[in-house]
Design a protein around this motif. Structure first.
Motif, mmCIF file in Angstrom:
data_model
loop_
_atom_site.group_PDB
_atom_site.id
_atom_site.type_symbol
_atom_site.label_atom_id
_atom_site.label_comp_id
_atom_site.label_asym_id
_atom_site.label_seq_id
_atom_site.Cartn_x
_atom_site.Cartn_y
_atom_site.Cartn_z
ATOM 1 N N CYS A 75 132.474 116.283 39.210
ATOM 2 C CA CYS A 75 133.093 114.981 38.959
ATOM 3 C C CYS A 75 132.151 113.821 39.286
ATOM 4 C CB CYS A 75 134.375 114.848 39.780
ATOM 5 S SG CYS A 75 135.610 116.103 39.387
ATOM 6 N N ALA A 76 132.480 112.647 38.746
ATOM 7 C CA ALA A 76 131.664 111.457 38.964
ATOM 8 C C ALA A 76 131.542 111.113 40.438
ATOM 9 C CB ALA A 76 132.254 110.285 38.187
ATOM 10 N N ARG B 20 137.212 112.263 37.638
ATOM 11 C CA ARG B 20 136.731 112.297 36.263
ATOM 12 C C ARG B 20 135.639 113.368 36.164
ATOM 13 N NH1 ARG B 20 136.879 108.863 31.859
ATOM 14 N NH2 ARG B 20 138.050 107.364 33.111
ATOM 15 N N VAL C 139 132.573 115.002 34.745
ATOM 16 C CA VAL C 139 131.451 114.478 33.944
ATOM 17 C C VAL C 139 130.442 115.566 33.560
ATOM 18 C CG1 VAL C 139 131.662 112.129 34.814
ATOM 19 C CG2 VAL C 139 130.230 113.769 36.048
ATOM 20 N N LYS C 140 130.517 116.726 34.213
ATOM 21 C CA LYS C 140 129.647 117.849 33.868
ATOM 22 C C LYS C 140 130.399 119.146 34.130
ATOM 23 C CE LYS C 140 125.265 115.615 35.204
ATOM 24 N NZ LYS C 140 124.052 115.745 36.050
ATOM 25 N N PRO D 182 127.380 117.839 29.637
ATOM 26 C CA PRO D 182 128.007 116.541 29.895
ATOM 27 C C PRO D 182 129.374 116.437 29.228
ATOM 28 C CG PRO D 182 126.280 116.310 28.247
ATOM 29 C CD PRO D 182 126.192 117.718 28.770
ATOM 30 N N THR D 183 130.300 115.767 29.888
ATOM 31 C CA THR D 183 131.632 115.534 29.333
ATOM 32 C C THR D 183 132.196 114.284 29.992
ATOM 33 O OG1 THR D 183 133.751 116.600 28.804
ATOM 34 C CG2 THR D 183 132.866 116.962 31.024
ATOM 35 N N ASN D 184 133.425 113.924 29.677
ATOM 36 C CA ASN D 184 134.040 112.726 30.247
ATOM 37 C C ASN D 184 135.552 112.889 30.186
ATOM 38 O OD1 ASN D 184 134.411 110.150 31.296
ATOM 39 N ND2 ASN D 184 134.214 109.158 29.301
#
Length: 242
Positions: free
Chosen positions: A136-137, A173, A175-176, A225-227
């Motif tokens: 997560c972020a 969130r 993110v990866k 990577p993702t979001n």
């Protein structure tokens, strides 16, 4: 069958250390201590004691089945665990022929009580071990697994808490990620399922997809990577088509 995992870590100082276990039970999160053949390092020491004060910047792990066919097991996941049992950062890995030394998602300063943990699984035509490592972020990491059931939607749960993705990562969130699946035919060979793991909202709205790899032999995972923002009632599932 005796299976092995070996992880090498690289520190900002240039120091390198090897951690492993030559008698790993499949589908079991295993603590790795310093190990290796002919290496000038003390064996049998936990990460937090061996590298205390160092900052780890890169790491990679591989798995091997100690049989005449050494690639009959696959990498599932690996990570550095904090002294409080939370996950500090994920570690990437691969099969017995994989080669890499990727940077961590963030550097980790080693403290007493930290552990290096990893898991592997048998890879064959009946295996169905699904795993997802979510970063997560905020830096929070969680690992989710399940033994998938053919042509059945199956929830993936946190290996630490047993909770859903919403319970474990509410307000975070993603993110990866990296994801693995152990069946040699893949996750959807009869088209009765989906080609990915998927996150859904409480209303059933699709929020995220996570494509898994079969990680044996030359195969290796890579952070993708993702979001994806996670809410409390979100779920994570696998639909294995077999």
């Amino acid at each position: 069958m005796a299976n092995s995992i070996q992880v090498s870590v690289l520190c900002a100082s240039g120091r390198i250390a090897s951690f492993g276990d030559n008698n790993v039970t499949e589908r079991t999160t295993t603590t790795l201590q310093t190990s290796g053949t002919g290496l000038n390092q003390t064996s049998g020491v936990d990460l937090g004691n061996f590298l205390v004060g160092e900052t780890i910047v890169a790491a990679f792990g591989t798995v091997t089945a100690l049989t005449t066919v050494a690639d009959t097991v696959g990498f599932m996941y690996a990570f550095i665990e904090n002294a409080d049992g939370s996950i500090a950062v994920p570690i990437e890995g691969g099969g017995n022929k994989a080669s890499c030394m990727p940077m961590l998602c963030r550097p980790v300063r080693v403290q007493v009580g930290m552990l290096l943990k990893a898991a592997l699984a048998i890879t064959d035509t009946t295996a169905s071990d699904a795993s997802l490592v979510a970063y997560c972020a905020s830096g929070k990491t969680s690992v989710f697994t399940v033994a998938a059931v053919a042509d059945t939607k199956t929830a993936m749960v946190d290996i630490t808490t047993g909770g859903t993705i919403g319970q474990s990562l509410a307000g975070q969130r993603v993110v990866k990620y990296y994801a693995t699946f152990t069946n040699l035919y893949g996750i959807n060979d009869d088209q009765g399922g989906n080609n990915f793991y998927y996150a859904e909202s409480s209303q059933g709205q699709l929020k995220g997809t996570f494509f898994p790899k079969g990680v044996r032999g030359f195969g290796k995972v890579e952070m993708v990577p993702t979001n994806i923002p996670i809410l409390q009632n979100d779920t994570l599932s696998v639909m294995w088509g077999s």
